[in-house]
Design an enzyme around this catalytic site. Structure first.
Site, PDB file in Angstrom:
ATOM      1  CG  ASP A  77      -1.875   1.159   1.269  1.00 20.26           C
ATOM      2  OD1 ASP A  77      -1.680   2.123   0.493  1.00 20.26           O
ATOM      3  OD2 ASP A  77      -2.815   1.119   2.082  1.00 20.26           O
ATOM      4  CE1 TYR A 177      -9.261  11.317 -13.667  1.00 21.05           C
ATOM      5  CE2 TYR A 177      -8.649  13.227 -14.980  1.00 21.05           C
ATOM      6  CZ  TYR A 177      -8.690  11.858 -14.808  1.00 21.05           C
ATOM      7  OH  TYR A 177      -8.148  11.032 -15.765  1.00 21.05           O
ATOM      8  CE  LYS A 181      -5.364  11.115 -13.368  1.00 21.46           C
ATOM      9  NZ  LYS A 181      -4.614   9.891 -13.002  1.00 21.46           N
TER      10      LYS A 181
END
Length: 307
Positions: A77, A177, A181
């Site tokens: 993880d 989002y 990015k």
């Protein structure tokens, strides 16, 4: 167009987030070069991640080995610094080096809502997306880069969605989002600054419209009959296989002059033109030029001139 992978025998790579999609494609493409590839992720046999998908890191490692390299799966993880530290210590103890780091951890497909204002988006999901898509990259680099810079010539590839040229002028999906990015693009730029004195390179890389396992299922097709998906979404004609971006990473890793890319963002399509490799169907899809000139411009779908 035929493809012959470069020879990267002796190269040691870590693909963080190698369970599926671009990560799996990159790991397998590096395997085809003869590299040793450490494949990490949370989805392991009998214990899938929160995605609930069937793909596992063990499968990816087997594909790497079948391609001609050595695949080593490690459950990790990447939000847990202790687990990442243990991973890097394992790589150091067994491989004694790290030549290529690919930060492909994402995990956000089920966490974002399309075209929803910031104040209407689920806050917990948005913050989780940022942790998975950005914090994981920071944690991984913080622990892996000391091993990578022991030898000059190392390569860091930050995987994202969209180039700097495209994303700086285009709002991507929603605030969370978009920020995730864009942050990864900037992270590659920042790491390039830190790595340059050590003779290492950092690059931001984006695939085009990726035919991931999830995307193929979404359109009810397979890699063999993927063009039937254009009946649902005509612009799917420009899509590319995960192998295409994998070959892009292999080309970068094999380029003795890869430092020319340091701090830049690029795409699988641009690197295909520069290095001459094809997708699995022998074409060279230029997705981001297509998106600007056809999809965003409202022109009818059709990939003529873009492959």
């Amino acid at each position: 167009m035929e493809y012959s992978p470069p020879d990267l025998s002796g190269t040691v790579a870590l693909v963080a987030g190698a369970t599926r999609g671009a990560g799996r494609g990159i790991a397998v493409a590096l395997g085809a070069t003869g590299a040793t590839v450490w494949c990490t992720g949370r989805s392991t046999a009998g214990r899938p991640s929160e995605y609930g998908r069937p793909e596992t890191i063990e499968e990816t490692a087997e594909l790497v080995t079948a391609a001609g390299g050595r695949g080593i799966p490690v459950v990790c993880d990447h939000l847990d610094p202790a687990q990442v530290a243990a991973l890097v210590a394992h790589i150091d103890a067994e491989s004694h080096r790290l030549d290529v780091l690919v930060n492909d951890v994402w995990g956000g497909e089920t966490l974002f809502q399309w075209d929803v204002p910031l104040w209407e988006h689920d806050l917990d999901a948005g913050l989780r997306l940022l942790r998975l898509g950005v914090e994981t990259h920071l944690v991984t680099s913080a622990h892996a880069l000391p091993l990578l810079v022991r030898r000059p010539g190392g390569l860091v590839v930050e995987m994202t969605d969209g180039t700097t040229a495209y994303n700086e002028h285009t709002f991507r999906v929603n605030a969370f989002y978009d920020l995730a990015k864009w942050s990864v693009l900037r992270l590659a730029f920042a790491q390039a600054h830190d790595l340059r004195p050590h003779g290492a390179t950092a690059v931001a890389l984006t695939p085009g419209w990726l035919r991931s396992e999830m995307m193929l299922e979404h359109y009810g097709v397979t890699e063999e009959n993927w063009r039937e998906g254009t009946a649902v979404e005509p612009h799917f004609c420009i899509s590319e296989s995960p192998a295409f971006v994998g070959r892009a990473v292999a080309a970068l890793a094999a380029d003795p002059d890869r430092a020319r890319w340091s701090g830049r963002s690029t795409s699988s399509g641009e690197l295909a033109r520069r290095y001459g490799f094809p997708d699995v169907d022998g074409t060279q899809p230029d997705a981001w030029r297509y998106v600007v000139e056809v999809q965003d411009a409202g022109r009818p779908a059709g990939d003529a001139g873009y492959r």
